[in-house]
Scaffold this motif. Structure first.
Motif, PDB file in Angstrom:
ATOM      1  N   LEU A  61      -5.473  -1.911  -5.798  1.00 13.53           N
ATOM      2  CA  LEU A  61      -4.092  -1.644  -5.402  1.00 13.53           C
ATOM      3  C   LEU A  61      -3.727  -0.185  -5.636  1.00 13.53           C
ATOM      4  N   ILE A  71      -0.193   1.309  -4.590  1.00 11.04           N
ATOM      5  CA  ILE A  71       0.578   0.134  -5.018  1.00 11.04           C
ATOM      6  C   ILE A  71       0.479   0.048  -6.538  1.00 11.04           C
ATOM      7  N   LEU A 109       4.113  -3.966  -4.708  1.00  9.82           N
ATOM      8  CA  LEU A 109       3.361  -5.119  -4.229  1.00  9.82           C
ATOM      9  C   LEU A 109       4.247  -6.014  -3.376  1.00  9.82           C
ATOM     10  N   LEU A 138      -2.329  -6.581   2.713  1.00 13.60           N
ATOM     11  CA  LEU A 138      -2.785  -7.187   1.459  1.00 13.60           C
ATOM     12  C   LEU A 138      -3.813  -8.275   1.706  1.00 13.60           C
ATOM     13  N   GLY A 144      -4.387 -11.780  -1.932  1.00 13.66           N
ATOM     14  CA  GLY A 144      -3.363 -10.815  -1.561  1.00 13.66           C
ATOM     15  C   GLY A 144      -2.077 -11.492  -1.136  1.00 13.66           C
TER      16      GLY A 144
END
Length: 416
Positions: A194, A199, A205, A213, A221
């Protein structure tokens, strides 16, 4: 629709707190519960707050902990004692609800949605539970209160020790600024991925593109995006519901490196007997066997193979495990071995068979049930295989008795 009220109770520094409670000489001093350094399990399993101030972390080697704090005190784990405290805490939880889901020895979720008319708000119950744990058990707990399990767990992590944290439906202002790895199931590897894409926080997120994701992390994800947005709807299990067991395994780091086939056979037999006995106690049969190998350079790998017939005998498990080992021998001496029975299913009553292989396995199963009975009456070492005499120190291991209970408690700490 009635909003859920979920609590997550986490007993603070559980192992270390129990040891300090039982041994006044440890109180107020930096201490840690550790594995056995002589058996090469020399890592920190739990530490108190005094040790934490020195930067000592769960999972680090003892020599490193002692470098940070030369005066630190080490004590071995006593799992039986921890189980007693865990059961006592469960008795408290079950006075508020019958929906209590264990997450290791020291943590539990409680769905108290139906109890608010009896005991007050979720925060009221959380404060009451903390007070009772402190008074009745002598240790402290942190409790998170929220409308789902993930945020309740996050709440219990936010403030320690002995605190209640409420995360309500206006959660964005309270948690979106936090690092994404504070969210359950965002481990080190996931967080590293991430970070590569900027992120960093739970809010990042939550606001990330869902299709991105999914490409980056697969189904995980999508799950983590839902968690960050407060969309977890997973139920809290009932106290009496039994966790579905998919595998049964055991592993050991030996006191010396395993140098030849005889050494390997001794440990594989010990582990196979442990796994098979636990399977028979639960009426389980397995369809496949997995081994894990770590050599003395810390290179690890696993191999798995299917059994010709489902079995619960140590002989069948050993034969497959040794076959997998010989088919994939390590390049260096072996430091640790593991054996796992996979693809389990329950069979309380087994149909007799006249097929040669099945009949042979049934005879072996009857023999091993008899061995179980002898060991229960006279102890594990009352009956042993002849190969164990080849190295009495290496073979002096009772993994059924010494099996680490709830290993997920340690694994969780590595993912925090």
């Amino acid at each position: 629709m009635e909003h859920q009220v979920i609590l997550h109770s986490d007993m603070n520094n559980f192992y270390a707190s129990v040891e300090c409670l039982d041994n006044p000489k440890l109180r107020g001093k930096p201490m840690a519960v550790t594995g056995d350094p002589d058996a090469r399990h020399g890592i920190v399993l739990a530490k108190n707050y005094e040790a934490k101030k020195y930067g000592i972390t769960t999972g680090e080697p003892l020599w490193m902990a002692r470098q940070k704090c030369p005066d630190i005190l080490f004590t071995p784990p006593r799992y039986e004692r921890y189980i007693q405290f865990s059961q006592a805490a469960h008795e408290i939880y079950e006075e508020y609800t019958d929906q209590v889901e264990t997450f290791g020895l020291d943590e539990c979720w409680l769905d108290v949605t139906g109890s608010t008319h009896l005991f007050g708000t979720g925060k009221d119950m959380a404060d009451d539970i903390r007070s009772r744990i402190k008074k009745e058990l002598g240790i402290t707990a942190s409790v998170g209160v929220s409308f789902n399990k993930i945020f309740a767990k996050l709440g219990s992590d936010l403030k320690k020790p002995d605190a209640t944290t409420v995360i309500d439906h206006n959660f964005q202002s309270k948690i979106w600024h936090l690092p994404a790895n504070m969210l359950l199931y965002v481990g080190k590897a996931t967080y590293a991925k991430l970070l590569k894409y900027g992120i960093r926080t739970i809010g990042d997120l939550a606001c990330a593109d869902l299709s991105f994701l999914e490409r980056l992390l697969g189904k995980n994800g999508v799950m983590l995006w839902a968690f960050a947005n407060g969309l977890d709807r997973s139920p809290v299990s009932y106290s009496y519901s039994r966790r579905i067991i998919k595998t049964i395994g055991n592993s050991v780091t030996t006191h010396r490196d395993l140098l030849n086939d005889t050494d390997i056979k001794i440990i594989l037999y010990i582990l196979s007997e442990s796994v098979a006995e636990r399977m028979r106690n639960e009426n389980f049969y397995c369809r496949s066997v997995q081994i894990s190998i770590r050599d003395n350079t810390l290179v690890s790998y696993e191999r798995q193979g299917r059994l010709p017939l489902p079995s619960c005998t140590s002989q069948a498990i050993f034969q497959k495990a040794f076959e997998l080992y010989k088919g994939n021998p390590p390049q260096n001496p072996v430091r640790s071995l593991g054996v796992r029975a996979c693809n389990l299913f329950v069979m309380k009553y087994r149909q007799l068979s006249f097929l040669e292989d099945a009949a042979r396995d049934q005879k072996q199963e009857a023999l091993e049930h008899a061995i179980d009975d002898v060991r229960k009456r006279y102890g594990h070492y009352s009956i042993q295989r002849g190969i164990m005499l080849m190295d009495s120190r290496l073979s002096h291991l009772d993994p059924v008795a010494e099996h680490t209970i709830y290993p997920e408690a340690f694994l969780k700490s590595q993912n925090k």
